[in-house]
Design a protein around this motif. Sequence first.
Motif, PDB file in Angstrom:
ATOM      1  N   GLY A 272       0.817  -1.207   0.000  1.00  0.00           N
ATOM      2  CA  GLY A 272       0.000   0.000   0.000  1.00  0.00           C
ATOM      3  C   GLY A 272       0.851   1.257   0.000  1.00  0.00           C
ATOM      4  O   GLY A 272       0.575   2.214  -0.731  1.00  0.00           O
ATOM      5  N   ARG A 273       1.897   1.281   0.812  1.00  0.00           N
ATOM      6  CA  ARG A 273       2.789   2.446   0.851  1.00  0.00           C
ATOM      7  C   ARG A 273       3.486   2.641  -0.477  1.00  0.00           C
ATOM      8  O   ARG A 273       3.651   3.772  -0.954  1.00  0.00           O
ATOM      9  CB  ARG A 273       3.825   2.273   1.978  1.00  0.00           C
ATOM     10  CG  ARG A 273       3.228   2.294   3.388  1.00  0.00           C
ATOM     11  CD  ARG A 273       4.312   2.454   4.439  1.00  0.00           C
ATOM     12  NE  ARG A 273       5.228   1.321   4.490  1.00  0.00           N
ATOM     13  CZ  ARG A 273       5.074   0.268   5.287  1.00  0.00           C
ATOM     14  NH1 ARG A 273       4.022   0.180   6.091  1.00  0.00           N
ATOM     15  NH2 ARG A 273       5.965  -0.711   5.297  1.00  0.00           N
TER      16      ARG A 273
ATOM     17  N   ARG B  14       0.974   4.100  -2.976  1.00  0.00           N
ATOM     18  CA  ARG B  14       0.686   5.510  -2.679  1.00  0.00           C
ATOM     19  C   ARG B  14       1.844   6.392  -3.119  1.00  0.00           C
ATOM     20  O   ARG B  14       1.630   7.510  -3.606  1.00  0.00           O
ATOM     21  CB  ARG B  14       0.426   5.691  -1.184  1.00  0.00           C
ATOM     22  CG  ARG B  14      -0.997   5.364  -0.769  1.00  0.00           C
ATOM     23  CD  ARG B  14      -1.292   5.818   0.653  1.00  0.00           C
ATOM     24  NE  ARG B  14      -0.527   5.053   1.631  1.00  0.00           N
ATOM     25  CZ  ARG B  14      -0.906   3.882   2.127  1.00  0.00           C
ATOM     26  NH1 ARG B  14      -2.051   3.331   1.741  1.00  0.00           N
ATOM     27  NH2 ARG B  14      -0.159   3.252   3.012  1.00  0.00           N
TER      28      ARG B  14
ATOM     29  N   GLN C 255       3.633   5.943  -5.590  1.00  0.00           N
ATOM     30  CA  GLN C 255       3.538   6.034  -7.041  1.00  0.00           C
ATOM     31  C   GLN C 255       2.413   6.965  -7.492  1.00  0.00           C
ATOM     32  O   GLN C 255       2.220   7.191  -8.686  1.00  0.00           O
ATOM     33  CB  GLN C 255       3.319   4.645  -7.643  1.00  0.00           C
ATOM     34  CG  GLN C 255       4.483   3.689  -7.445  1.00  0.00           C
ATOM     35  CD  GLN C 255       4.172   2.284  -7.927  1.00  0.00           C
ATOM     36  OE1 GLN C 255       3.152   2.054  -8.583  1.00  0.00           O
ATOM     37  NE2 GLN C 255       5.043   1.337  -7.602  1.00  0.00           N
ATOM     38  N   GLY C 256       1.661   7.490  -6.514  1.00  0.00           N
ATOM     39  CA  GLY C 256       0.589   8.409  -6.849  1.00  0.00           C
ATOM     40  C   GLY C 256      -0.749   7.750  -7.132  1.00  0.00           C
ATOM     41  O   GLY C 256      -1.669   8.399  -7.643  1.00  0.00           O
ATOM     42  N   LYS C 257      -0.889   6.469  -6.787  1.00  0.00           N
ATOM     43  CA  LYS C 257      -2.140   5.756  -7.037  1.00  0.00           C
ATOM     44  C   LYS C 257      -3.232   6.246  -6.074  1.00  0.00           C
ATOM     45  O   LYS C 257      -2.953   6.590  -4.927  1.00  0.00           O
ATOM     46  CB  LYS C 257      -1.953   4.255  -6.843  1.00  0.00           C
ATOM     47  CG  LYS C 257      -0.874   3.622  -7.721  1.00  0.00           C
ATOM     48  CD  LYS C 257      -1.239   3.653  -9.183  1.00  0.00           C
ATOM     49  CE  LYS C 257      -0.193   2.919 -10.023  1.00  0.00           C
ATOM     50  NZ  LYS C 257      -0.498   2.990 -11.475  1.00  0.00           N
ATOM     51  N   SER C 258      -4.464   6.263  -6.566  1.00  0.00           N
ATOM     52  CA  SER C 258      -5.584   6.660  -5.728  1.00  0.00           C
ATOM     53  C   SER C 258      -5.984   5.505  -4.817  1.00  0.00           C
ATOM     54  O   SER C 258      -5.543   4.364  -4.992  1.00  0.00           O
ATOM     55  CB  SER C 258      -6.779   7.051  -6.601  1.00  0.00           C
ATOM     56  OG  SER C 258      -7.292   5.904  -7.277  1.00  0.00           O
ATOM     57  N   ALA C 259      -6.845   5.810  -3.834  1.00  0.00           N
ATOM     58  CA  ALA C 259      -7.289   4.783  -2.899  1.00  0.00           C
ATOM     59  C   ALA C 259      -7.990   3.643  -3.632  1.00  0.00           C
ATOM     60  O   ALA C 259      -7.783   2.467  -3.313  1.00  0.00           O
ATOM     61  CB  ALA C 259      -8.214   5.399  -1.851  1.00  0.00           C
TER      62      ALA C 259
ATOM     63  N   ILE D  17      -5.396   1.532  -5.527  1.00  0.00           N
ATOM     64  CA  ILE D  17      -4.658   0.674  -4.595  1.00  0.00           C
ATOM     65  C   ILE D  17      -5.497  -0.531  -4.198  1.00  0.00           C
ATOM     66  O   ILE D  17      -5.005  -1.666  -4.164  1.00  0.00           O
ATOM     67  CB  ILE D  17      -4.241   1.481  -3.345  1.00  0.00           C
ATOM     68  CG1 ILE D  17      -3.222   2.557  -3.730  1.00  0.00           C
ATOM     69  CG2 ILE D  17      -3.651   0.552  -2.270  1.00  0.00           C
ATOM     70  CD1 ILE D  17      -2.892   3.523  -2.607  1.00  0.00           C
TER      71      ILE D  17
END
Length: 227
Positions: A122-123, A126, A128-132, A135
């Motif tokens: 998850g970290r 995130r 990498q700029g991925k949205s919730a 992810i």
Amino acid sequence: MKQLLIVLTLFGVLMSCNSSDKKQPKTEEPNTKTIETNSTSENNQKELVAINTDEALIATALMAAPKESRDKCKVIGYNMAGEFITLREGNNEFIVLADDPKKPGFNAACYHKDLEPFMARGRELRAQGKSAMEIFNIREEEAKSGKLDMGKPGSTLHIYYGKNETYNPKTSMVEGAKYRYVVYLPFATAESTGLPEKPISANHPWIMNPGTHRAHIMISPLPEDNN
């Protein structure tokens, strides 16, 4: 005439004494209480300081862990310089994630080490700029394929959180912070656990994200002052 003057004088003295006696308690008691209240309030405020050092980040983060396990927990997270590092080494079953000092409020977590692949992924996403939602979908696919290790069913996450950013350095307790507990049961459902999908009432467990890799039991204890 002389006797009348003496009587009037005595009457005046008695009235003056009665008036003084009635007024005395009304002026002293409130003042005493006000002084005591203000003194207590000032002492409480003096005990609270900002979480603005790496040592304070570690101390407050450890409050998320079970008390008997805090001495040996590994602590990770952002330091005051903004670097994500290992703040303290540890050798038991828990990993503690410290509060991010750059974000408002306070949020620390403690989780079983078997959940580290899930948390670390998850970290990474995130960063990498991925949205919730992105992810969630990526980890869902990876968990279903077996690529992502979700740990053993029943692995726990302890959360210690609140809106304030001050703590008592004597106790390490964060002002107004509360606890929440999560028990991960990947792909569990209401039918398989017997738990409702929504909280019935405060302090009652329920299952969130049922049927997915993130299925977990939510437990939010009542604040101590409400018990």
